[in-house]
Scaffold this motif. Structure first.
Motif, PDB file in Angstrom:
ATOM      1  N   ALA A 306       0.833  -1.208   0.000  1.00 16.76           N
ATOM      2  CA  ALA A 306       0.000   0.000   0.000  1.00 16.76           C
ATOM      3  C   ALA A 306       0.866   1.255   0.000  1.00 16.76           C
ATOM      4  N   MET A 307       1.968   1.214   0.738  1.00 15.97           N
ATOM      5  CA  MET A 307       2.876   2.371   0.775  1.00 15.97           C
ATOM      6  C   MET A 307       3.518   2.601  -0.595  1.00 15.97           C
ATOM      7  N   LEU A 308       4.022   1.527  -1.206  1.00 15.14           N
ATOM      8  CA  LEU A 308       4.671   1.673  -2.507  1.00 15.14           C
ATOM      9  C   LEU A 308       3.689   2.099  -3.588  1.00 15.14           C
ATOM     10  N   GLN A 309       2.436   1.699  -3.443  1.00  9.05           N
ATOM     11  CA  GLN A 309       1.423   2.107  -4.419  1.00  9.05           C
ATOM     12  C   GLN A 309       1.202   3.612  -4.403  1.00  9.05           C
ATOM     13  N   THR A 310       1.385   4.243  -3.255  1.00  8.06           N
ATOM     14  CA  THR A 310       1.224   5.706  -3.193  1.00  8.06           C
ATOM     15  C   THR A 310       2.371   6.409  -3.907  1.00  8.06           C
ATOM     16  N   VAL A 311       3.546   5.756  -3.947  1.00  6.19           N
ATOM     17  CA  VAL A 311       4.717   6.355  -4.591  1.00  6.19           C
ATOM     18  C   VAL A 311       4.769   5.992  -6.069  1.00  6.19           C
ATOM     19  N   MET A 320       6.815  -4.734  -4.863  1.00  5.64           N
ATOM     20  CA  MET A 320       6.753  -5.420  -3.580  1.00  5.64           C
ATOM     21  C   MET A 320       6.789  -6.933  -3.757  1.00  5.64           C
ATOM     22  N   ALA A 321       6.161  -7.419  -4.824  1.00  6.72           N
ATOM     23  CA  ALA A 321       6.183  -8.859  -5.091  1.00  6.72           C
ATOM     24  C   ALA A 321       7.609  -9.350  -5.294  1.00  6.72           C
ATOM     25  N   VAL A 322       8.388  -8.613  -6.069  1.00  9.71           N
ATOM     26  CA  VAL A 322       9.790  -8.991  -6.300  1.00  9.71           C
ATOM     27  C   VAL A 322      10.570  -8.939  -4.996  1.00  9.71           C
ATOM     28  N   ALA A 323      10.346  -7.888  -4.194  1.00 10.98           N
ATOM     29  CA  ALA A 323      11.056  -7.738  -2.917  1.00 10.98           C
ATOM     30  C   ALA A 323      10.756  -8.905  -1.987  1.00 10.98           C
ATOM     31  N   ILE A 324       9.488  -9.307  -1.912  1.00  9.30           N
ATOM     32  CA  ILE A 324       9.120 -10.397  -1.005  1.00  9.30           C
ATOM     33  C   ILE A 324       9.622 -11.735  -1.534  1.00  9.30           C
TER      34      ILE A 324
END
Length: 486
Positions: A306-311, A320-324
């Motif tokens: 949700a945080m990355l979606q705002t950016v 985020m999927a790649v990060a996780i």
């Protein structure tokens, strides 16, 4: 001071620190803040809950260093409980470790990898069945979805890699842990610099301690009262402590650490310290980018997404999927590599499958790795079923909920073992002595015990089953002990 001689000592300080940090960081840090914030109800108490977790984790790690320097042998915590308390306590820990704690976490992390791979590759999904759910009872079923298949394949692949020797497992661990530490740091920087939201900052830090939008712990008890807040913070620790767990896994591999008297205590301190700092900063990043209400109600509890979606609107989910995926892959490797060493130590004591007591040609416990792989893969398959909502869950998820409290009991007993060994073996060589002894170990015991008592009172449905799982090991131990004595 006895050390293992059959293993190759190939883990240096950096490798050991990566083992500590890599085993700790999975996907929890990106998710659990939602549930924690719903319980504690304010930004200040959310951050303080993570500080409490960090203090407990650091106190535990700094205390374990003494045991690790005294007994630098494969098996780690199993050996400490065996030597400080009794062989039965060591076995009960190893029993629970194999049955649920280690293997259940491996299963959970493997399926999490599959879930987030599904974001990039839609053919991977929890409802994309190869074998549709086959109901065993009204509440349980077996299935094989493409997500489950990915989890099983990951477990098998990383087991195969580790079967080829410590150098392969170490290389995977170092690459992926370094990557995910960088990724976690990058998410913090993005949240603070690019995601800075003046409205969220004013709302969250302008009313840091004001409770709002909280869920009751139980009907009639919530964070609005002092006692309710204390209970809420303790209950919220199930999320943050689970996200910070597995820091002890380096002790399982003590037989393969170079200069273990120095490197294990240092890696415990460095690894837990780095992760604790990053976890707290990550929650600060959430709070400067998102109002508390959006953290509490993030879709599927995926706060970081949700945080990355705002950016990066539209790209946040993919990033985020790649990060996780990076995070979970490295976490799985650390858990697989280290867990097998504990079963090896148990097998040496005739308390596990006999084959697990041997090393393969690559000087790693091959049979222990294979047995762990098979059980972890099997845990991926059972599903829970709710007839009311016609929805499926995962059995390993329930089992992990059950043993959070059990794991806490074993940590308390192990750190209590430091005090006992100081009395029973006062002249034993201790290359490293627990930092702040006796105050730091006692701080951990008191803090963890308080959390444990609250969980048994207010989360009885998930804590007592964990105790039952542990106690089921007693007759198994007695049977194995009789066989051993025969």
């Amino acid at each position: 001071m006895q050390q293992d001689s059959e293993f190759k000592r190939g883990l240096g300080l950096y490798d050991s620190t990566m083992m500590v940090a890599g085993s700790m960081i999975g996907s929890g840090i990106y998710i659990v803040a939602a549930d924690m914030s719903r319980l504690v109800g304010s930004p200040g108490w959310l951050l303080l809950a993570w500080v409490v977790t960090g203090m407990l984790t650091m106190a535990g790690a700094l205390s374990y260093g003494e045991l690790a320097s005294m007994m630098p042998r494969a098996g780690g915590q199993y050996v400490y409980l065996r030597e400080a308390l009794s062989p039965m306590f060591g076995f009960l820990y190893g029993w629970t470790l194999f049955l649920v704690i280690q293997t259940g976490t491996i299963a959970a992390v493997g399926v999490a990898f599959g879930r987030f791979l599904g974001i990039l590759w839609p053919a991977i999904g929890e409802t994309q069945y190869i074998v549709a759910p086959v109901h065993i009872t009204e509440g349980y079923a077996l299935s094989l979805s493409t997500t489950q298949l990915v989890g099983v394949l990951c477990i098998a692949f990383l087991t195969w890699t580790n079967l080829h020797g410590l150098e392969y497992g170490k290389m995977v661990q170092n690459i992926f842990t370094t990557s995910k530490l960088g990724t976690l740091f990058g998410i913090i920087v993005i949240g603070v610099l690019l995601g800075w939201n003046p409205t969220a900052v004013a709302e969250n830090f302008g009313n840091l301690w004001t409770p709002r939008g909280f869920d009751p712990v139980v009907p009639g008890l919530d964070a609005l009262t002092t006692f309710g807040l204390f209970v809420a913070v303790c209950v919220s620790q199930t999320g943050s402590l689970f996200s910070s767990d597995a820091w002890n896994n380096i002790t399982f591999t003590a037989g393969e650490v170079k200069d273990p008297h120095r490197n294990i205590p240092l890696s415990l301190a460095f690894g837990t310290g780095i992760v604790t700092l990053l976890y707290i900063l990550c929650n600060v990043a959430y709070l400067v980018a998102l109002p508390l209400n959006e953290i509490q109600h993030a879709p599927a509890d995926r706060v970081a997404t949700a945080m990355l979606q705002t950016v990066f609107p539209g790209l946040g989910v993919t990033i985020m999927a790649v990060a996780i995926m990076i995070s979970t892959f490295g976490c799985m490797n650390g858990l697989i590599l280290s867990g097998a060493r504990a079963y090896y130590a148990m097998a040496k004591d005739k308390l596990f499958f006999d084959q697990a007591a041997s090393l393969n040609r690559a000087s790693v416990p091959g049979w222990a790795l294979v047995i762990q792989c098979l059980w972890a893969a099997l845990l991926v398959l059972p599903r829970t079923y709710d007839p009311a909502t016609k929805s499926y869950g995962n059995l390993y998820s329930n089992l992990l909920d059950y043993v959070v409290s059990a794991a806490l009991i074993f940590y308390i007993l192990t750190i209590g073992g430091i005090v006992r060994l100081r009395q029973t073996q006062p002249n034993a060589e201790r290359p490293y002595k627990a930092f702040g002894y006796p105050f730091v170990p006692i701080l951990y015991i008191l803090g963890a015990s308080a959390i444990l008592i609250v969980l048994f009172i207010y989360r009885a449905a998930t804590t007592f089953p964990g105790l039952v799982i542990v106690l089921l090991g007693v007759p198994v131990y007695l049977a194995l002990a009789r066989r051993k004595a025969a």
